[in-house]
Design an enzyme around this catalytic site. Structure first.
Site, PDB file in Angstrom:
ATOM      1  N   GLU A 188       0.813   4.756 -12.144  1.00 22.71           N
ATOM      2  CA  GLU A 188       1.185   3.822 -11.080  1.00 22.71           C
ATOM      3  C   GLU A 188       1.941   2.674 -11.725  1.00 22.71           C
ATOM      4  O   GLU A 188       1.566   2.201 -12.800  1.00 22.71           O
ATOM      5  CB  GLU A 188      -0.067   3.289 -10.362  1.00 22.71           C
ATOM      6  CG  GLU A 188       0.212   2.200  -9.339  1.00 22.71           C
ATOM      7  CD  GLU A 188      -1.075   1.637  -8.742  1.00 22.71           C
ATOM      8  OE1 GLU A 188      -2.046   2.417  -8.578  1.00 22.71           O
ATOM      9  OE2 GLU A 188      -1.128   0.425  -8.460  1.00 22.71           O
ATOM     10  N   GLU A 193       2.712  -7.744  -7.757  1.00 25.49           N
ATOM     11  CA  GLU A 193       1.546  -8.021  -6.923  1.00 25.49           C
ATOM     12  C   GLU A 193       1.267  -9.513  -7.043  1.00 25.49           C
ATOM     13  O   GLU A 193       1.346 -10.082  -8.135  1.00 25.49           O
ATOM     14  CB  GLU A 193       0.315  -7.244  -7.382  1.00 25.49           C
ATOM     15  CG  GLU A 193       0.370  -5.751  -7.145  1.00 25.49           C
ATOM     16  CD  GLU A 193      -0.889  -5.066  -7.652  1.00 25.49           C
ATOM     17  OE1 GLU A 193      -1.616  -4.486  -6.832  1.00 25.49           O
ATOM     18  OE2 GLU A 193      -1.132  -5.104  -8.873  1.00 25.49           O
TER      19      GLU A 193
END
Length: 817
Positions: A188, A193
């Site tokens: 991933e 974020e």
């Protein structure tokens, strides 16, 4: 004991022999040994940088770097382009214990207007069969199977909402999770974020590893700007993904780069680097609300939720020429680190700073010394701290957190030698009677426990505590001694001093014998996707004649026999001993310009010569061994005997059983336990307490409070073949130290997760062994990759907070019609 330094590379050898009968021109006679890099995480937190100027990269600057724009969405219309984007819908708690329901396109959470994409959280009261309740919704869009990319420059210009509990993200996930396995095996890439409670800080991360829970690893960089910087203005977030390297940028400023990662099932079964980051990934934009990492919005924040928005100006993807990536992939190598084993002090103590007379650091801070103590706390134990004094170190939990390691004191880089018996001793006291948990684990090896989590009860009186254990795993230079104070029902401080870890007996065991692979295969690297050039475990005497193809992630052993009088032999010697019984040997093969009988396989003396065709075909042979085969005779050979080009893949030798290793006599081979991040559980193969190699798992707390998250604890075996129209009988034994329920099934792996065995009802178990059995007919199309599953979490939505053990054994699946 002498100091030992070595390169961190796990060698894998397998022989390739070229035999020629008085004919030259069959290739060189040199030899090549290929190796697979061992594991080591590279993670860091760069120093904070106060730069906030948004300077978006232009197409011209990307072109100057050798990139070409291959796809973009500038969100100029008045609705989402669903030919580019999928809108994903998911129920609350789908992942990470998040609160939101991801909605469909017509529910108002996803909007395109005024040149930007807007993902909006929403909260309202709804009426259900159980009465009125609060519902939070949000949006998630992806490009999966519409725009998928291997390598490239990915960028988005975005502005995020502020407020505790919001987690906007711009990230990449593997298009085909089946290629390397479920998360985190598949990899991933989190391009950006940002936690809503601190929008001055952006996180840039890769996730990878062997399995979720303890097998998960991450490398992360952090960018810090002025307070609320990422929520006040748009910023440009970017990652440049190349073979063997990922580099993150914020407003064109390089923030973090990493080249160190791995995937596979364990240290001996790592897939060839740069996997998993060498496959198609797709783009995701979403706004999560709540969760294990970011925390949960307050009531005051919920009142403002309907005014918040995650806004994206554009998304662009650039790529270089395919040939550039292929050339870089061919030479990509995982970083290899020099490792030195720490020496003990004059008293034999391997612990540095045992009386805490020197300052220590917070875990992952700039002051953290890798050879000194580190103080660690999870986000839900924020505010926990420590004090140093003549009494040692006093640990002061602020909150208990949700896991036992939420508050932790640890020291890494303590050498663990296989075969050694160690003694841990320390002084400790508290203001009241309470427990702490002591363990030694391997951070570089999926946090495997070398000394199991061991509760120790301490009280107001200072006492010396002594623990002993034997190191049974492979020697590791980086053992971590840990004292854990979290999630134990008390915030009482703990004072620790005079910590020692010494070698008290035993010699290091340096020889390693081959074992059955975790998937039940006796053959190492039978799929030809491990090690250098994907030929891990093979010693190549003639590399010109032997190679592995890599066409869109399809890998096959390729052998060219130049003359009929030349024989190429590829072999593995000294497999795990083969016990008396029935086995199944399978492989796929084809030939180009060769002979139909040009390849012979030999398994411990038993020969198989398939009739090869020009297209790849799968072959399966039943083998019966009337007596045990010792390691020295457990050899596997492939003989290429006639001129031509031959391809072989997926060589597999295992038990002839629909469910492999159901007795657990080969350890966990064939099985994959799953423990979700928020759950504390440890498992072993237990041969004590009247058990004969049973799977045993100790669960502290199943955590989930709803049936939808019963999956937090599981035991799985994938690759079970179920044939349409046939009837099967599934049987296994189970018991628990408390009365509880479990669930089980034979089901579709991913997709719709169809329950083929129709075993929907939970089963009650208790302190005595219970035999559980069911018969079912396979009413669906044949599935060669079905999953056998035992669910051990909050079955029926019943959370179990009592620490307990569950035992499983004697799993069989028989065809009865």
């Amino acid at each position: 004991m002498k100091n030992r330094a070595f390169k961190k590379v796990a060698a894998m050898t397998m022989s390739v022999i070229l035999v020629c009968g008085f004919v030259t021109g069959c290739g060189s006679t040199g030899s090549e040994t290929v190796s697979e890099p061992a594991t080591e995480e590279q993670a860091q937190e760069p120093a904070a940088d106060q730069s906030t100027d948004a300077a978006p990269a232009t197409d011209a600057s990307s072109e100057a770097d050798g990139y070409t724009l291959v796809w973009e969405d500038e969100f100029d219309g008045n609705e989402l382009n669903t030919s580019d984007w999928n809108v994903e819908t998911h129920e609350p708690g789908w992942v990470n214990a998040e609160l939101q329901r991801y909605t469909a396109i017509d529910e108002g959470n996803i909007e395109v207007s005024d040149g930007t994409l807007k993902i909006k959280p929403h909260i309202e009261k709804i009426t259900t069969d159980d009465g009125e309740k609060e519902e939070i919704t949000s949006g998630r869009i992806t490009t999966q199977n519409k725009h998928d990319f291997t390598y490239g420059r990915f960028e988005a210009r975005a502005k995020v909402p502020t407020g505790k509990g919001y987690l906007p993200a711009f990230w990449l996930m593997a298009t085909d999770e089946g290629l390397y396995g479920q998360w985190p095996k598949c990899g991933e890439v989190d391009i950006m974020e940002i936690m809503g409670q601190d929008t001055s800080k952006s996180y840039h991360t890769i996730h990878y590893g062997y399995s979720s829970g303890d097998g998960h690893r991450e490398n992360q960089g952090i960018k810090t700007v002025e307070p609320n910087g990422f929520s006040d203005d748009f910023h440009l977030f970017r990652v440049d993904w190349e073979p063997g390297k990922l580099t993150w940028f914020v407003d064109d400023e390089e923030i973090y780069t990493t080249s160190d990662w791995f995937t596979g099932t364990d240290d001996d079964n790592q897939i060839t680097y740069p996997a998993p980051f060498d496959q198609d990934f797709y783009i995701i934009l979403n706004l999560a609300v709540g969760g294990n990492w970011v925390g949960y919005p307050s009531d005051a924040e919920k009142e403002q939720m309907n005014d918040k928005v995650f806004e994206v100006d554009y998304v662009k993807v650039y790529q270089k020429d395919t040939e550039v990536y292929k050339a870089a992939e061919d030479v990509a190598e995982r970083p290899v680190e020099d490792v030195t084993f720490r020496e003990p002090d004059a008293e034999g103590n391997f612990v540095n700073n045992p009386t805490f007379t020197e300052e220590i650091g917070l875990d992952r801070s700039e002051k953290a010394d890798p050879n000194n103590w580190k103080f660690h706390f999870e986000s839900d134990a924020f505010g926990s701290t420590y004090e140093l004094s003549d009494e040692g170190i006093t640990l002061l939990p602020k909150t208990a957190g949700s896991v036992f390691y939420a508050v932790q004191l640890k020291q890494e880089n303590i050498p663990m030698y296989k075969g050694w018996e160690y003694e841990i001793s320390f002084d400790a006291y508290s203001t009241e009677e309470r427990e702490i948990t002591v363990d030694v684990e391997g951070p570089d090896r999926g946090w495997i426990r070398y000394f199991e989590d061991t509760p120790v009860t301490i009280g107001p009186e200072k006492k010396t505590y002594t623990l002993t254990f034997t190191m049974n795993e492979k020697t590791d230079a980086n053992g971590s001694l840990e004292f854990n104070l979290g999630h134990m029902g008390t915030l009482a401080p703990v004072t620790i001093n005079n910590v020692k870890l010494t070698h008290i007996s035993g010699e290091e065991i340096t020889t390693e014998t081959k074992t059955i692979r975790p998937d039940g295969n006796y053959i190492y690297n039978g799929s030809f996707d491990q090690g250098d050039k994907r030929l891990g475990y093979w010693e190549i005497e003639d590399p010109e004649n032997v190679s592995v193809t890599n066409d869109h992630n399809v890998r096959e052993l390729k052998v060219v026999v130049p003359e009929d009088s030349c024989e190429v032999v590829v072999e593995q010697k000294g497999l795990s001993p083969i016990a008396k019984g029935d086995y199944e040997f399978s492989f796929s093969a084809r030939q180009e310009g060769g002979a139909t009988d040009g390849v012979t396989f030999t398994v411990a003396g038993k020969e198989i010569t398939p009739a090869l065709e020009s297209s790849s075909k799968e072959y399966t042979e039943k083998l019966t061994f009337d007596s045990d085969v010792a390691e020295e005779a457990s050899n596997f050979e492939i003989h290429f005997t006639k001129k031509g080009t031959y391809y072989v893949d997926n060589t597999f030798l295992g038990e002839s059983a629909l469910i492999k290793n159901g007795s657990f006599n080969a350890g966990l081979s064939g099985f994959t336990p799953y423990v979700y991040d928020s759950v504390t559980a440890n498992y072993v193969i237990d041969s004590m307490n009247g058990n004969e190699n049973a799977f045993a798992i100790t669960i502290d707390d199943t955590m989930a409070t709803d049936e939808g998250n019963a999956w937090y604890v599981q035991l799985n075996q994938d690759g079970v073949t179920l044939t349409e129209g046939k009837t099967y009988k599934l049987t296994f034994k189970a018991k628990s130290t408390i009365d509880r329920k479990i669930a089980y099934s034979l089901q579709e792996y991913e997709g719709e997760w169809t329950n083929y065995s129709h075993t929907e009802e939970p089963v009650a178990i208790g302190k005595d062994w219970k035999t559980i059995s069911t018969e079912f007919k396979m009413e669906y199309p044949t599935d060669t990759n079905a999953r056998f599953n035992i669910t051990l979490g909050s079955v029926g939505g019943d959370r179990i907070t009592d620490k307990h053990d569950v035992f499983i054994d004697d799993i069989t699946l028989e065809e009865i019609n």
